[in-house]
Scaffold this motif. Structure first.
Motif, short mmCIF file in Angstrom:
data_model
loop_
_atom_site.label_atom_id
_atom_site.label_comp_id
_atom_site.label_asym_id
_atom_site.label_seq_id
_atom_site.Cartn_x
_atom_site.Cartn_y
_atom_site.Cartn_z
N GLN A 150 0.83 -1.21 0.00
CA GLN A 150 0.00 0.00 0.00
C GLN A 150 0.86 1.26 0.00
OE1 GLN A 150 -3.36 0.27 -0.29
NE2 GLN A 150 -3.36 -1.94 -0.57
N PHE A 153 2.46 1.72 -3.38
CA PHE A 153 1.37 2.10 -4.28
C PHE A 153 1.09 3.61 -4.15
CE2 PHE A 153 -3.38 1.96 -5.19
CZ PHE A 153 -3.24 1.86 -6.56
N GLU A 154 1.00 4.10 -2.91
CA GLU A 154 0.75 5.52 -2.67
C GLU A 154 1.92 6.37 -3.16
OE1 GLU A 154 -2.02 7.10 -1.69
OE2 GLU A 154 -3.00 5.15 -1.66
N CYS A 156 3.87 5.73 -5.54
CA CYS A 156 3.85 5.71 -7.01
C CYS A 156 2.61 6.40 -7.55
CB CYS A 156 3.93 4.27 -7.53
SG CYS A 156 5.52 3.49 -7.22
N ASP A 157 1.99 7.25 -6.73
CA ASP A 157 0.78 8.00 -7.11
C ASP A 157 -0.33 7.08 -7.60
OD1 ASP A 157 1.87 10.51 -6.46
OD2 ASP A 157 2.89 10.59 -8.40
N ARG A 158 -0.47 5.94 -6.93
CA ARG A 158 -1.53 4.96 -7.20
C ARG A 158 -1.47 4.42 -8.63
NH1 ARG A 158 -4.80 4.75 -2.89
NH2 ARG A 158 -6.59 3.90 -3.99
N ASN A 159 -0.28 4.38 -9.21
CA ASN A 159 -0.07 3.85 -10.54
C ASN A 159 0.26 2.36 -10.42
OD1 ASN A 159 1.34 2.95 -12.90
ND2 ASN A 159 1.67 5.08 -13.49
N VAL A 160 -0.66 1.51 -10.86
CA VAL A 160 -0.51 0.06 -10.70
C VAL A 160 0.71 -0.47 -11.45
CG1 VAL A 160 -1.60 -2.19 -11.11
CG2 VAL A 160 -2.97 -0.28 -10.26
N THR A 163 3.95 0.62 -9.68
CA THR A 163 4.07 -0.09 -8.41
C THR A 163 4.49 -1.54 -8.64
OG1 THR A 163 2.35 1.31 -7.46
CG2 THR A 163 2.86 -0.72 -6.28
N GLN A 175 -2.94 -6.14 -8.80
CA GLN A 175 -4.34 -5.70 -8.84
C GLN A 175 -5.21 -6.57 -7.95
OE1 GLN A 175 -4.70 -5.73 -13.18
NE2 GLN A 175 -5.23 -3.55 -13.11
N LEU A 178 -4.52 -5.56 -4.34
CA LEU A 178 -5.10 -4.25 -4.03
C LEU A 178 -6.62 -4.31 -3.91
CD1 LEU A 178 -2.91 -1.99 -6.35
CD2 LEU A 178 -2.79 -2.18 -3.86
#
Length: 184
Positions: A150, A153-154, A156-160, A163, A175, A178
């Protein structure tokens, strides 16, 4: 608060809390106040250095990575201004190298986030001869892994895709992780 905790804290109960996560900082300040400390909050390295220079506290809880720099700079200044200060370094980026660096420059203990107020209090009040007791409710390995994912992920600016690349895992696997609830 019981008298034994007050006796352990001593007459000078000043506590610097340095963290750039405002909700965490406010919760921790309230919890530490209930335990007998007199917390002073700071959200940046600059604020922490100012407090360390003007009114060095007896205790400190310092986040390692802050938006404007490294919390270890504040730890060094606290050690200069008040050698008896008991300092706990908190970080969401637990690594042996940073733990060693923190302890070498004067931190009393080093803990990974999220840390419980009782665990922080135990670490602050432990004498150098004794280790603080183990946490009452430590996070499970699955929870630690989930928290790390998490956090990355944050960051990386919520970029899957980014991340997944940084965690060296397949994008679809990430995915699925998450999409699930956090483990206990």
């Amino acid at each position: 608060m019981d008298d034994t905790a007050a006796a352990e804290i001593g007459e000078d109960n000043t506590l610097l809390l340095l963290d750039d996560d405002e909700p965490f900082l406010r919760r921790l300040a309230r919890a530490m106040e209930k335990r007998g400390f007199a917390p002073v909050e700071a959200g940046t390295v600059a604020e922490g250095r100012t407090i360390a220079a003007t009114r060095p506290p007896a205790y400190a809880v310092v986040d390692l990575r802050l938006e404007d720099g490294n919390g270890l700079d504040v730890v060094e200044m606290l050690r200069e201004k008040r050698p008896d200060c008991r300092i706990v370094v908190l970080t969401g980026y637990g690594a042996i190298a940073t733990a060693v660096a923190a302890v070498k420059i004067g931190a009393t203990d080093y803990m990974s986030k999220p840390a419980d107020a009782n665990d922080i209090t135990n670490a602050l009040l432990a004498t150098s001869e004794e280790k603080p007791p183990p946490p009452e409710n430590p996070m499970s390995a699955d929870r630690v892994r989930w928290e790390h994912i998490q956090r990355v992920f944050e960051l990386c600016d919520r970029n899957v895709s980014e991340t997944a690349r940084r965690l060296n895992m397949h994008r679809r696997t990430l995915q699925r992780i998450l999409a699930k609830r956090s483990p206990r």
